[in-house]
Motif scaffolding. Sequence first.
Motif, short mmCIF file in Angstrom:
data_model
loop_
_atom_site.label_atom_id
_atom_site.label_comp_id
_atom_site.label_asym_id
_atom_site.label_seq_id
_atom_site.Cartn_x
_atom_site.Cartn_y
_atom_site.Cartn_z
N LYS A 1 33.87 20.40 8.30
CA LYS A 1 34.83 21.23 9.04
C LYS A 1 34.58 21.21 10.55
O LYS A 1 35.26 21.92 11.29
N LYS A 2 33.60 20.43 11.00
CA LYS A 2 33.37 20.15 12.42
C LYS A 2 33.06 21.40 13.23
O LYS A 2 33.61 21.61 14.31
N PHE A 3 32.19 22.24 12.71
CA PHE A 3 31.73 23.37 13.49
C PHE A 3 30.21 23.38 13.55
O PHE A 3 29.54 22.63 12.82
N LYS A 4 29.66 24.22 14.38
CA LYS A 4 28.22 24.30 14.56
C LYS A 4 27.70 25.61 13.97
O LYS A 4 28.47 26.56 13.76
N VAL A 5 26.40 25.63 13.73
CA VAL A 5 25.78 26.78 13.05
C VAL A 5 24.57 27.24 13.84
O VAL A 5 23.79 26.42 14.35
N GLU A 6 24.44 28.56 13.94
CA GLU A 6 23.26 29.17 14.58
C GLU A 6 22.67 30.16 13.56
O GLU A 6 23.33 31.09 13.13
N TYR A 7 21.39 29.94 13.19
CA TYR A 7 20.77 30.72 12.12
C TYR A 7 19.88 31.84 12.69
O TYR A 7 19.30 31.71 13.77
N HIS A 8 19.80 32.91 11.93
CA HIS A 8 18.79 33.94 12.18
C HIS A 8 18.47 34.63 10.86
O HIS A 8 19.30 34.68 9.95
N VAL A 9 17.24 35.15 10.76
CA VAL A 9 16.75 35.74 9.51
C VAL A 9 17.20 37.19 9.42
O VAL A 9 17.23 37.92 10.41
N SER A 10 17.55 37.60 8.22
CA SER A 10 17.95 38.98 7.98
C SER A 10 16.79 39.93 8.28
O SER A 10 15.63 39.60 8.03
N PRO A 11 17.06 41.09 8.87
CA PRO A 11 15.98 42.06 9.14
C PRO A 11 15.20 42.39 7.87
O PRO A 11 15.78 42.71 6.84
N ASN A 12 13.87 42.26 7.99
CA ASN A 12 12.95 42.50 6.86
C ASN A 12 13.24 41.57 5.68
O ASN A 12 12.80 41.83 4.56
N ASN A 13 13.99 40.52 5.96
CA ASN A 13 14.32 39.52 4.93
C ASN A 13 14.99 40.16 3.71
O ASN A 13 14.82 39.73 2.57
N GLN A 14 15.79 41.18 3.96
CA GLN A 14 16.48 41.89 2.88
C GLN A 14 17.88 41.30 2.69
O GLN A 14 18.60 41.04 3.64
N TYR A 15 18.23 41.09 1.42
CA TYR A 15 19.58 40.63 1.12
C TYR A 15 20.56 41.79 1.15
O TYR A 15 21.65 41.66 1.66
N GLY A 16 20.15 42.91 0.60
CA GLY A 16 20.91 44.14 0.72
C GLY A 16 22.10 44.23 -0.21
O GLY A 16 22.42 43.32 -0.98
N THR A 17 22.79 45.34 -0.12
CA THR A 17 23.98 45.60 -0.91
C THR A 17 24.87 46.56 -0.15
O THR A 17 24.59 46.89 1.01
N PHE A 18 25.93 47.01 -0.80
CA PHE A 18 26.86 47.94 -0.16
C PHE A 18 27.05 49.14 -1.06
O PHE A 18 27.28 49.00 -2.26
N SER A 19 26.92 50.32 -0.48
CA SER A 19 27.12 51.56 -1.21
C SER A 19 28.04 52.47 -0.42
O SER A 19 27.94 52.56 0.81
N GLU A 20 28.96 53.11 -1.13
CA GLU A 20 29.89 54.02 -0.46
C GLU A 20 29.16 55.18 0.20
O GLU A 20 29.57 55.67 1.25
N LYS A 21 28.06 55.63 -0.40
CA LYS A 21 27.32 56.76 0.14
C LYS A 21 26.33 56.33 1.21
O LYS A 21 26.26 56.93 2.28
N GLU A 22 25.55 55.30 0.89
CA GLU A 22 24.47 54.91 1.80
C GLU A 22 24.89 53.85 2.80
O GLU A 22 24.17 53.58 3.75
N GLY A 23 26.03 53.22 2.59
CA GLY A 23 26.48 52.18 3.50
C GLY A 23 25.83 50.84 3.19
O GLY A 23 25.11 50.68 2.21
N PRO A 24 26.03 49.86 4.04
CA PRO A 24 25.48 48.53 3.79
C PRO A 24 24.03 48.43 4.24
O PRO A 24 23.53 49.25 5.01
N SER A 25 23.35 47.39 3.74
CA SER A 25 21.97 47.13 4.12
C SER A 25 21.75 45.63 4.12
O SER A 25 22.51 44.88 3.51
#
Length: 811
Positions: free
Chosen positions: A367-391
Motif C-alpha cells: 500500500k506504499k506507506f511507511k511505519v513508525e513503531y513504539h511499544v505499548s506502555p508497560n507492554n500491556q495489550y489491554g481491553t475496553f470497559s464501559e466503566k473503566e475505559g480503555p487500557s
Amino acid sequence: MGAAAVVGPQVSLTTSRHIQSLCHSLQVPHLEGRWSYPVPSSWTREKFTANFYPTPPDLNQAYIALIKEWNAKAIAVIYEDNDGLIRLQEALTDLREPKVHLAQLPNDPNRDYRPFLKMIKMTMRIRHLVIDCRAELIRTIMDQANQIGLVSEYFSFMFTSLDLHTVDFTPYQIQQGRVNITGFRLLREGWRQSSDSCAQGQDWRTNMNQLTTTSMLMYDALHSFARALRTSEREGPISVPTLSCDTERGWGTNGSQIIRLMLQTPMMGRSGLIRLSEFGRRDDFELDVLELGAAGLEVVGSWSRAGGVNYTRTWGQKTEEIATSMSGRTFRVVVGLANPYVMEDNTTESGFSGFCIDLMGEIAKKKKFKVEYHVSPNNQYGTFSEKEGPSGMMKELMENAADMAIADLSITLDREKGVDFSMPWMNLGISILYRKPVKAPPQLFSFMGPLSTEVWIYMGTAYLGVSVLLFILARLSPQEWQEPGVCSMAGADPDFLENEMNLRNSFWFTIGSLMQQGCDINPKAVSTRMVAAWWWVFTLIMISSYTANLAAFLTAGRMETPIKSAEDLAKQTTIKYGAKKTGSTKYFFRDSSKELYRRMYNFMESARPTVYVDSSDAGVERVIKSKGLYAYLMESSGIEYVLERNCELTQVGGLLDHKSYGIALQPGSPYTTVINSAILEIQEEGRLLELKNRWWKANTPCPDDNKVNANELGIDNVGGVFVVLLGGMCVAVLIAFSEFIWKSRKLAHAEHTSLMNEMAKELKFAFSCKGSSKPVSKPEPLRPSQSATYLSNGPGNWNADVTFEPYQRKP
C-alpha cells in the motif's frame, strides 16, 4: 396599497406564525422558505401558507440514512439552540442503533468551543458527530476542533445545515482523505432558469458558494407565485384590494385561486423539483450528498424519500481513494513485545523484528506507506470497559496516540467495542504449556514388567499344579514303575521297581521345560506325557509372548504424566496454573459460561503467591523452573513456537477455545478495508505461511520422542536379571554349605573327630583342585575294647579286620 402575497419573515419563527394567522384570516397567500414546525393534522387545506423548505420529518430521514452508512457504535448529536433539538426530534426518536449522546453548544459570546469539544473527545470518546448549527458557525467549530485533534481521518462530522456549500473549507482540502465532512445540499448545481423568467438564460454555477438556501427558496417561491398569478390572470383581471387588520374583509376567491394553483402545479426551481402537498408543505424533494475532497465539497450521491441514499461512486472506488490517500504517509503503530511476534532489534532500521514486523512491512510495501513503531506502555495489550475505559494498546488507539496496533492481539468482544479489527491473520486457541513427561527410571526388576503381577502369580500356580499333578499321575500309572537301571546298587532285589518321577524330579522336569532347557528325566506313561505335552505348549506360548514384549518394554521407558487435560488441572491443587495478567486468556476464563473454566479462574485469583505473569516469556520461564509444579495457559501458536526451541516442554490437551489474531485500528478507521485487502493478498500469495515458517521453525528441532532406540540396553534396563542371578548363586552357595556342614558333621561323628577338623580337611581337599576323584572315608579298625555299636554307623563304615558280610545291611 394592498398586498397580493406576504413573503417571510425568515428569522423569527414566532413572527412567522403570527403572519401566517393574519394571511389565513385575510385570504392572502403566505410564502415561506425556512423550516417550521410540522403542520397539525387538524389544519385544513384552506390554509394560505406555502412553505418551500423541506419538512423536518423528511430531513430527519435523510440524516438517519447517512448515520446508518457510518456503521458507528455511538454518535454525538450537538445542537446550537432549542430549535435545533426540535429539528432533530424525529432522528433522535427513530434511531435504535447507534447509541446517541446529546450535547448543546455552550452559549459563549466569544465562541470558544474548545473545552466543550475536548470533553466530547476525552469523555465520550465518540468519533462521529452530528452538528446542527448556523452555517456561519461551522468554520469556527472546525478550526477549534482541529486545534484539539478532532479533525482527522478517524473523526466524522455531519452538518445538518443546507448551507454547508457556502462554508470555505480551503485549509482542509489539502488534507485529502484525512478530513471527513459530510452534509446535504438542496440547491441544484448548474441549473438554468426557465425561459419565462426575468433572468432568462442566466448561469448560476459561478456563484454557487454564495447562494444561501433560504434566498434561493424565496426566489423559487416568488417564481411559483408569479406563474400562478399569470395563470389566474388569463381567466380575468385581478385587482389587489387594500386590506386592513381592523376589518374581516379579505381578498376572497382570488387569493384562494392563486394558492390553489401553486399547490397543484409542480415546477423545476433553483432547489430542484418543487411539488407542494395539500397542506402547503414540500414533502417530495431530493438532496445532494456532499463530502469534502481535494477540490472542496463534492457531490458523491443523492438522497430521496423513495430511493434513500444513492452514491455515484462504487465501494471499490472509495477504497481506491482511501488507498491512494495512504500512499507516502507515515502511520504510527503500537506493538507489544512477545516472541516471535515482536522483538527489539537494534540491527534493523525500525528497531524491531519479528513475525508481526514482517507482516506489517509486507502490508506497507503493497500500500506504499511507511511505519513508525513504539511499544505499548508497560507492554500491556489491554481491553475496553464501559466503566473503566480503555487500557494498554486500546487506550493508545482510542486516544489517537497510534493509528494501528499489531502483536499477538486476540480479537475479543470487549476490544471490538472500543476499536476496529482487521480480518484475522492467524487462528488459534488456548492450550496448556507444561513440562514434558519425564521417563521413569528403570526399576531393578523391570524384566518382570512384560507380564503383569497377576500373570506371574497364575504362572507360579500353574507350575505348582502341573508338578503335583505329574507326580500323582506317575504314582498311579504302572508304566512309570521300572526295574532299577545299571546305576542301581549291586545285589538289588530284581523284584524291586523304581519310579523316577518322584516329587523332586517332577518339580525339576516342569521348571526345566518352563526355562526351555529340558531334563534328563522324562515321563514314560501316556498320561504323564500328555501332561508334559500340554505344559510344553503352555510354556512355548508364554515364553514367546514374554520375549516379544520384553524388548519393547525395556527400551520404551514409561512416561510420568500427572495431567492430561484442563479437567486434570482443575481436580488437583499441587500443580499451580496461571496466565498473563492483562491478556485475553485470563478474560476468557473470567467470562466463560462453563463451570470448569470459572472454577479455574477462581483458583487463579485466590492463589498466593500470584500465578499471573507479566509476559508470555515469564510464563515459559516459570514453567521450566517449577519442575512440574506450574502450568501456563497461553495461545497455541505461542506454545508451538516455544516447543520448537525448548525440548523440555510440551502441550497438554487440546484447544480450550478458538480465537484469532488481527490488526487493531482506531474506531471508525477508514483504512480497515484497505488493510483487509492487503492481508488477503499476502495470504493468497503464500507469504503468510512463509513468514510463519521463518519465525516458528527452529534450526535444530527437538528429537522425536516417539522413536524407540532398540539398538542397546543399559544396565538400568537389565540390572534386575543380574540381581536374580546373584541371588540364585547365593542361595546355591548357602545350600552347598549347608550340605557340606551336614556331611562334615556325619563324618566327624563316624571318625570320632571334631567338626572343625573334618571341615578343615574337606575344605583343604576342595580347594586343592587335585583331580575330580575323592577317596571314600572309612571308619578306624575295631579294637577289642570297642563295643559293637559300630554296627549302627551305617553301610560302608565297617572295620576291615572283622567279617560281618553276612550281616551287612542293604541300602
